[in-house]
Design a protein around this motif. Sequence first.
Motif, mmCIF file in Angstrom:
data_model
loop_
_atom_site.group_PDB
_atom_site.id
_atom_site.type_symbol
_atom_site.label_atom_id
_atom_site.label_comp_id
_atom_site.label_asym_id
_atom_site.label_seq_id
_atom_site.Cartn_x
_atom_site.Cartn_y
_atom_site.Cartn_z
ATOM 1 N N LEU A 177 33.903 71.161 1.498
ATOM 2 C CA LEU A 177 33.722 70.382 0.183
ATOM 3 C C LEU A 177 34.168 69.156 -0.138
ATOM 4 O O LEU A 177 33.677 68.297 -0.800
ATOM 5 C CB LEU A 177 34.324 71.268 -0.769
ATOM 6 N N TYR A 178 35.624 68.795 0.639
ATOM 7 C CA TYR A 178 36.032 67.464 0.438
ATOM 8 C C TYR A 178 35.113 66.415 0.993
ATOM 9 O O TYR A 178 34.908 65.382 0.640
ATOM 10 C CB TYR A 178 37.319 67.481 1.104
ATOM 11 N N THR A 179 34.644 66.721 2.216
ATOM 12 C CA THR A 179 33.660 65.925 2.980
ATOM 13 C C THR A 179 32.318 65.711 2.169
ATOM 14 O O THR A 179 31.811 64.518 2.130
ATOM 15 C CB THR A 179 33.354 66.540 4.207
ATOM 16 N N ASP A 291 26.424 71.017 -8.180
ATOM 17 C CA ASP A 291 25.530 70.267 -7.352
ATOM 18 C C ASP A 291 25.262 70.671 -6.173
ATOM 19 O O ASP A 291 26.207 70.987 -5.117
ATOM 20 C CB ASP A 291 26.104 68.652 -7.362
ATOM 21 N N ARG A 292 24.009 70.946 -5.665
ATOM 22 C CA ARG A 292 23.793 71.417 -4.402
ATOM 23 C C ARG A 292 24.159 70.633 -3.231
ATOM 24 O O ARG A 292 24.079 71.050 -2.098
ATOM 25 C CB ARG A 292 22.128 71.727 -4.284
ATOM 26 N N ARG A 293 24.371 69.338 -3.560
ATOM 27 C CA ARG A 293 25.026 68.454 -2.522
ATOM 28 C C ARG A 293 26.138 68.898 -1.822
ATOM 29 O O ARG A 293 26.684 68.505 -1.016
ATOM 30 C CB ARG A 293 24.975 66.792 -2.898
ATOM 31 N N LEU A 294 27.045 70.061 -2.715
ATOM 32 C CA LEU A 294 28.204 70.354 -2.207
ATOM 33 C C LEU A 294 28.100 71.365 -1.242
ATOM 34 O O LEU A 294 28.929 71.996 -0.718
ATOM 35 C CB LEU A 294 28.834 70.856 -3.514
ATOM 36 N N THR A 295 26.673 71.543 -0.629
ATOM 37 C CA THR A 295 26.683 72.823 0.315
ATOM 38 C C THR A 295 25.862 72.666 1.540
ATOM 39 O O THR A 295 24.638 72.741 1.698
ATOM 40 C CB THR A 295 25.804 73.868 -0.394
ATOM 41 N N PRO A 296 26.596 71.530 2.243
ATOM 42 C CA PRO A 296 25.577 70.904 3.566
ATOM 43 C C PRO A 296 25.842 72.074 4.710
ATOM 44 O O PRO A 296 26.545 72.971 4.407
ATOM 45 C CB PRO A 296 26.421 69.937 3.910
#
Length: 467
Positions: A177-179, A291-296
Amino acid sequence: MCIRDRSTQSTGCSAGMADAASGPSCRRHSMVVLGATGFTGLRVAQRLQASLEGCKPAVAWAIAGRNQERLDQVLAELPANAARPEVLIADVDDANSLRAMAESCSLVLNCVGPYRFLGEPVVKACVEAGTDYVDLCGEPEFMDRMLLEWHDAAVAAGVYIVHACAFDSVPADLGLLYTAEQFMANGGLCSAAESFLLLHSGPAGMGGHVTTYESAVHGFGSQDRLHEIRQDLKIKYPSSVFPLIGPKLARRGGMFWEDRCERYGMPFPGSDAAVVRNSQRILLSRGECVDRRLTPQYAAYIGIESCWWKSIVCCCGALFQCCAGCACGRSCLLGCPGCFSCGSFSSEGPSPEQLSQTSFTMRFYASGFASRQHGEVTVGDPDMRMVTEVRGPEPGYVATPIVFVELAKCLLEERDALCGSGGVFTPGGLFYESTLIERLGMAGVTFEVVDVSIDPLSPPVTPNPTN
């Protein structure tokens, strides 16, 4: 995106914990450490007392277990100060004692494993008593079974049941998540990340306690049951569709050489990937709030620093996996942990020298897209790369108490600000808006950006490694 400004949140000792024991429910204790007589439980109790010393007003807490004499021995090892705990008798085989313990506090820190056999009665007591629960579990079968069987009841009771609140698997879960957040802070989007666990030891080497080994044996032995539970979960809680941004991340199997960290790599045999996947499912279920960008995309590996250890790991790993699949094999593994782990695990646990000389780094190699808005990039090669690290002391018995205690305090102090109103969680799914990363950094488990690089053809951005 609904990430709050963490700088406004408390990261120290606050009245929130004391209020938890003196609120409308009139709970006698804010926290109870169950299993404080165990190897890890003792260290959790020691860490908790040290963190509560000097709190104004004093925070009432307790240690619990089934043996009065051993609890008295633990109490004798703790400093006689204002943060000294009370003693409670509670046995996982005695439902009434567990219920009385749960009703006496706002939060139970469960250190009693293996959780596959001993965890559910404690979860049940906490849900029925309206008491929050956290544990050290790294057993995917138990975590998924609790989600299947107790999530609805926990939601109805407004109770948080949080698993994997230790080295398994907070560094991986919050580290990813931090990344992803750091990509967003730099104007980019994280597509995928691989983590490598790097262990560092001194002349005394590394060691583990036999209870950790036993949990691993039973965890490997529950794979068939785990598959059944996950099929049931797909029916009861259909998974959110995970967004695929950029090329699909290739998962690597077996043993391989990794140039980036100059070590041999292999898939991490622990629960990190499963915990991250569950946290991402929780985040995506929140819809537009997250935000879906938190789930790579994510893959977890461990780094092995020499050919000698590569050979040892391959041989022991193959034998371990083969034997753990049947009852007879598990009996052999449990009967001689030292033999099957090349002396790494024992009933005495690691020595003080091993604990002080060992540390860990979890390094994330992440890729994504610079200066692009979410939804614009679904194909093509990533043009932005980032390296982040989570660092800390010896992972199993030094970092674990730090992480466990800071997470418990965060839950008590920031409970009203957490998303949701109860249920079964993994850390990233519950604490992504909290100050937990900052708390851990102040306690000695740090998160940092090591490197940011952007391909020359991409629009320029200014790296910003801050939250």
